[in-house]
Write a protein that holds these residues in place. Structure first.
Motif, PDB file in Angstrom:
ATOM      1  N   ARG A 351     110.589  58.016  51.181  1.00  0.00           N
ATOM      2  CA  ARG A 351     111.344  57.113  50.298  1.00  0.00           C
ATOM      3  C   ARG A 351     112.793  56.916  50.708  1.00  0.00           C
ATOM      4  O   ARG A 351     113.395  55.897  50.386  1.00  0.00           O
ATOM      5  CB  ARG A 351     111.334  57.670  48.878  1.00  0.00           C
ATOM      6  CG  ARG A 351     110.036  57.435  48.185  1.00  0.00           C
ATOM      7  CD  ARG A 351     110.310  57.102  46.755  1.00  0.00           C
ATOM      8  NE  ARG A 351     109.119  57.239  45.952  1.00  0.00           N
ATOM      9  CZ  ARG A 351     109.111  57.054  44.652  1.00  0.00           C
ATOM     10  NH1 ARG A 351     110.221  56.761  44.029  1.00  0.00           N
ATOM     11  NH2 ARG A 351     108.008  57.171  43.969  1.00  0.00           N
ATOM     12  N   CYS A 352     113.362  57.912  51.364  1.00  0.00           N
ATOM     13  CA  CYS A 352     114.800  57.819  51.661  1.00  0.00           C
ATOM     14  C   CYS A 352     115.038  56.783  52.748  1.00  0.00           C
ATOM     15  O   CYS A 352     114.482  56.881  53.837  1.00  0.00           O
ATOM     16  CB  CYS A 352     115.318  59.186  52.112  1.00  0.00           C
ATOM     17  SG  CYS A 352     117.037  59.112  52.621  1.00  0.00           S
ATOM     18  N   VAL A 353     115.870  55.794  52.449  1.00  0.00           N
ATOM     19  CA  VAL A 353     116.162  54.747  53.438  1.00  0.00           C
ATOM     20  C   VAL A 353     117.501  54.993  54.123  1.00  0.00           C
ATOM     21  O   VAL A 353     118.043  54.120  54.783  1.00  0.00           O
ATOM     22  CB  VAL A 353     116.125  53.344  52.810  1.00  0.00           C
ATOM     23  CG1 VAL A 353     114.709  52.955  52.466  1.00  0.00           C
ATOM     24  CG2 VAL A 353     117.028  53.248  51.605  1.00  0.00           C
ATOM     25  N   ARG A 354     118.029  56.185  53.946  1.00  0.00           N
ATOM     26  CA  ARG A 354     119.250  56.625  54.658  1.00  0.00           C
ATOM     27  C   ARG A 354     120.418  55.683  54.413  1.00  0.00           C
ATOM     28  O   ARG A 354     121.207  55.400  55.324  1.00  0.00           O
ATOM     29  CB  ARG A 354     119.015  56.699  56.167  1.00  0.00           C
ATOM     30  CG  ARG A 354     118.268  57.853  56.716  1.00  0.00           C
ATOM     31  CD  ARG A 354     116.913  58.103  56.150  1.00  0.00           C
ATOM     32  NE  ARG A 354     116.075  58.814  57.108  1.00  0.00           N
ATOM     33  CZ  ARG A 354     114.824  59.124  56.921  1.00  0.00           C
ATOM     34  NH1 ARG A 354     114.226  58.804  55.794  1.00  0.00           N
ATOM     35  NH2 ARG A 354     114.138  59.764  57.821  1.00  0.00           N
ATOM     36  N   CYS A 355     120.522  55.154  53.216  1.00  0.00           N
ATOM     37  CA  CYS A 355     121.601  54.215  52.920  1.00  0.00           C
ATOM     38  C   CYS A 355     122.935  54.931  52.790  1.00  0.00           C
ATOM     39  O   CYS A 355     123.990  54.336  52.990  1.00  0.00           O
ATOM     40  CB  CYS A 355     121.287  53.456  51.645  1.00  0.00           C
ATOM     41  SG  CYS A 355     121.090  54.529  50.214  1.00  0.00           S
ATOM     42  N   GLY A 356     122.898  56.209  52.402  1.00  0.00           N
ATOM     43  CA  GLY A 356     124.151  56.955  52.263  1.00  0.00           C
ATOM     44  C   GLY A 356     124.813  56.784  50.914  1.00  0.00           C
ATOM     45  O   GLY A 356     125.918  57.286  50.693  1.00  0.00           O
ATOM     46  N   GLU A 357     124.163  56.072  49.991  1.00  0.00           N
ATOM     47  CA  GLU A 357     124.768  55.838  48.680  1.00  0.00           C
ATOM     48  C   GLU A 357     125.038  57.186  47.977  1.00  0.00           C
ATOM     49  O   GLU A 357     126.071  57.376  47.344  1.00  0.00           O
ATOM     50  CB  GLU A 357     123.797  54.989  47.846  1.00  0.00           C
ATOM     51  CG  GLU A 357     124.389  54.387  46.613  1.00  0.00           C
ATOM     52  CD  GLU A 357     125.045  53.034  46.804  1.00  0.00           C
ATOM     53  OE1 GLU A 357     124.676  52.279  47.700  1.00  0.00           O
ATOM     54  OE2 GLU A 357     125.958  52.751  46.020  1.00  0.00           O
ATOM     55  N   CYS A 358     124.094  58.132  48.097  1.00  0.00           N
ATOM     56  CA  CYS A 358     124.276  59.444  47.452  1.00  0.00           C
ATOM     57  C   CYS A 358     125.469  60.177  48.070  1.00  0.00           C
ATOM     58  O   CYS A 358     126.217  60.864  47.390  1.00  0.00           O
ATOM     59  CB  CYS A 358     123.007  60.284  47.564  1.00  0.00           C
ATOM     60  SG  CYS A 358     122.392  60.465  49.245  1.00  0.00           S
ATOM     61  N   MET A 359     125.634  60.015  49.394  1.00  0.00           N
ATOM     62  CA  MET A 359     126.749  60.696  50.069  1.00  0.00           C
ATOM     63  C   MET A 359     128.080  60.081  49.631  1.00  0.00           C
ATOM     64  O   MET A 359     129.077  60.764  49.483  1.00  0.00           O
ATOM     65  CB  MET A 359     126.594  60.584  51.579  1.00  0.00           C
ATOM     66  CG  MET A 359     125.265  61.117  52.073  1.00  0.00           C
ATOM     67  SD  MET A 359     125.050  60.820  53.814  1.00  0.00           S
ATOM     68  CE  MET A 359     123.298  60.545  53.916  1.00  0.00           C
ATOM     69  N   VAL A 401     122.368  57.157  41.704  1.00  0.00           N
ATOM     70  CA  VAL A 401     122.667  56.003  42.559  1.00  0.00           C
ATOM     71  C   VAL A 401     121.581  55.724  43.591  1.00  0.00           C
ATOM     72  O   VAL A 401     121.610  54.686  44.252  1.00  0.00           O
ATOM     73  CB  VAL A 401     124.025  56.170  43.295  1.00  0.00           C
ATOM     74  CG1 VAL A 401     125.164  56.337  42.325  1.00  0.00           C
ATOM     75  CG2 VAL A 401     123.981  57.334  44.277  1.00  0.00           C
ATOM     76  N   CYS A 402     120.613  56.638  43.747  1.00  0.00           N
ATOM     77  CA  CYS A 402     119.590  56.460  44.783  1.00  0.00           C
ATOM     78  C   CYS A 402     118.699  55.253  44.438  1.00  0.00           C
ATOM     79  O   CYS A 402     118.081  55.224  43.379  1.00  0.00           O
ATOM     80  CB  CYS A 402     118.749  57.723  44.907  1.00  0.00           C
ATOM     81  SG  CYS A 402     117.438  57.561  46.137  1.00  0.00           S
ATOM     82  N   PRO A 403     118.616  54.256  45.332  1.00  0.00           N
ATOM     83  CA  PRO A 403     117.888  53.031  44.972  1.00  0.00           C
ATOM     84  C   PRO A 403     116.377  53.181  45.002  1.00  0.00           C
ATOM     85  O   PRO A 403     115.661  52.373  44.415  1.00  0.00           O
ATOM     86  CB  PRO A 403     118.334  52.034  46.049  1.00  0.00           C
ATOM     87  CG  PRO A 403     118.688  52.879  47.224  1.00  0.00           C
ATOM     88  CD  PRO A 403     119.229  54.151  46.673  1.00  0.00           C
TER      89      PRO A 403
END
Ligand code: SF4
Length: 556
Positions: A351-359, A401-403
């Motif tokens: 599921r993780c699309v590595r967008c970095g929003e969580c970071m 925030v994780c989409p």
């Protein structure tokens, strides 16, 4: 300025503001991940590979359906990566290609790459691996601005603050001395910067090279906009001067300027702007004026599908790296600390699309992009770097925030029970154990009272033990351990609690875990958790009777 440029700039500013707002405290109801949820590659890739229905991503489908009416408007108006590519192209200021060099007919072979890449990515999904993170434009843009641009901007702002402080103290305004700008740093930021810079430099070959030839989201929009309802039309005033063909950033206009490859047109209106005869307009029409659409070719499609499937299978069977040794009889893939509430590892990576929003949202900066520690399929996914910073008890932003739901949105109460891992003490590095020097830092800093100090034979000072049932894995002890270099107390994923669904609190309680923040009433706990692997802390000795204690210690 063109209407398209105005809208593009306005939407880019909105993207930047929403990303900026992904921070602690998060405003209730603010859709900071709005743009990510509009990306159809994220929608389809994530749902197919995880085999789950993610309702929140359905906005991506709406945008895709809108392309049936408006063509590839998303690429020209909404996509922040498209805006970045346009800005880079503007800076590169390459010479305009000649008429034949930019006509739709001359580019079809290269323009077909995006379809091949899209097909390869979806075939990799059949192998159960999501490569969407490599090619999703919105994920790429969000990651680039989070990991590379945001920390640089903060550093620049901090440098400016230095000037402000000096000038204001010269003017006798002391208040400016209290201003502070938080620094953030990210692992793999240089790699990300090189990756995106390379992508932008492709503009030296052709304007919008990424969008016209590579972007799989662009390919999805192109498939939906072969015959859009709002389309480019050219009237009789056209003198066939070719100005529109030369200026088209997508190479979407045929050698006959009246014909357009609609699937390539991003409705940027540039042809309208440059036409000296005002012969071009965009309107609702069913006029048959389409140039032949790009055809990727059956053989090339089959080849790309096989390549995607093979890549997926290779990644699926890639050991990456191992921990433990044959001697220990424990060999497993390297496990790392994931954000609290992360799904079980395989589902998380799907599921993780590595967008970095969580970071970006993490207030302590402990969430860092993974490099190659867990193999290629883990690159850019978030890990908790406890030595660098700890996970804040009062924060649950990563899940909020994780989409894609790779990290579950948990209430603060539930998050407390999402055990990240367990601390263990490396006695050979611990100054209390090894050097018999007084040190209480891990005991004092632990927010969950999971460290207990006990006297042991041959030591004058008490030494720390970890109560695994109380340790939440937040990492404060590892972060604050005064030993130089690698900490003497470290958090490992051993004992982590990661649930696909259901209540963390109930599951944790069923496992005998008791998490109470310091100052809580809970004082008795069990030491009965069995040893499970080499990282498990040793049994904690019972509290000695008062006459065995060193001077100054009491048994309560
Ligand atoms: S876990 Fe983090 S990086 Fe992965 S999709 Fe969620 S927000 Fe993006």
């Amino acid at each position: 300025m063109r209407f398209q440029r105005l809208v593009q700039i306005a939407l880019f500013v909105l993207f930047a503001l929403l990303l900026w707002q992904a921070k602690y405290p998060l405003a209730e109801g603010l859709p900071v991940d709005l743009f990510l949820r509009l990306d159809p590659t994220i929608l389809l890739g994530t749902m197919l590979v995880s085999g789950t229905w993610i309702t929140d991503l359905f906005r991506g489908l709406a945008v895709l359906l809108l392309a049936l009416v408006l063509g590839r408007f998303f690429c020209g108006y909404v996509c922040p990566l498209g805006a970045t590519v346009d800005a880079a192209d503007w800076m590169i200021r390459r010479k305009k290609p000649g008429r034949n060099g930019n006509a739709a007919e001359g580019n079809t072979r290269i323009q077909a790459w995006k379809y091949l890449l899209l097909f390869a990515v979806f075939c990799s999904v059949l192998a159960g691996v999501s490569l969407v993170f490599l090619v999703s434009p919105i994920s790429l843009a969000t990651r680039f601005y989070t990991v590379t641009v945001y920390p640089v901007l903060l550093s620049l702002a901090d440098s400016c603050l230095w000037f402000v402080e000096n000038i204001s103290s010269y003017l006798g305004l002391d208040g400016a001395g209290y201003l502070q700008i938080k620094h953030v740093s990210f692992n793999a930021n240089v790699f990300t910067a090189f990756f995106v810079t390379g992508l932008l430099l492709l503009g030296l070959l052709r304007p919008r090279f990424w969008c016209r030839n590579v972007c799989p989201a662009g390919a999805m929009f192109a498939l939906c906009s072969r015959k859009p309802m709002v389309r480019r039309t050219v009237n009789d005033r056209c003198t066939d001067c070719g100005a529109c063909i030369r200026s088209c950033p997508m190479g979407a206009i045929s050698n006959e300027p009246q014909r357009t490859a609609h699937s390539e047109c991003i409705v940027c209106l540039k042809c309208m702007e440059v036409c000296p005869e005002n012969a071009v307009s965009f309107r609702w029409t069913f006029e048959k004026n389409a140039a032949p659409a790009v055809d990727p070719g059956k053989r090339r499609l089959v080849l790309s599908g096989c390549a995607g499937l093979a890549a997926g299978l290779l990644l699926k069977t890639n050991v990456g790296s191992v921990q433990g040794s044959a001697k220990d009889l424990v060999i497993s893939r390297v496990r790392i600390l994931r954000p609290p509430g992360a799904l079980p590892e395989e589902a998380f990576l799907d599921r993780c699309v590595r967008c970095g929003e969580c970071m970006k949202a993490c207030p302590t900066n402990t969430l860092q992009p993974v490099w190659f520690e867990t193999g290629i399929d883990g690159v850019w996914s978030p890990k908790l770097a406890a030595r660098y910073a700890a996970c804040e008890q009062a924060c649950n932003l990563c899940g909020r925030v994780c989409p894609t739901g790779a990290v579950r949105p948990l209430s603060l109460d539930e998050k407390k029970y999402a055990k990240i891992g367990t601390a263990f003490i490396d006695r050979s590095r611990c100054i209390a154990w090894e050097e018999d020097r007084a040190c209480l830092i891990c005991d004092e800093i632990c927010p969950y009272n999971a460290i207990v100090m006990r006297p042991v034979t041959d030591n004058r000072n008490t030494v720390p033990f970890v109560n695994e049932n109380k340790c939440n894995g937040c990492g404060y002890c590892e972060n604050k351990c005064p030993v130089l270099g690698e900490a003497a107390i470290r958090v490992s994923p051993h004992g982590e609690l990661r649930l696909f669904d259901g209540s963390y609190e109930r599951t944790a309680q069923a496992h005998g875990l008791v998490f109470h923040a310091k100052g809580g009433l809970e004082e008795s706990f069990s030491f009965t958790k069995p040893k499970q692997d080499g990282n498990t802390s040793p049994e904690i000795p019972p509290v000695p009777s008062p006459d065995q204690l060193p001077p100054g210690f009491t048994s309560d």
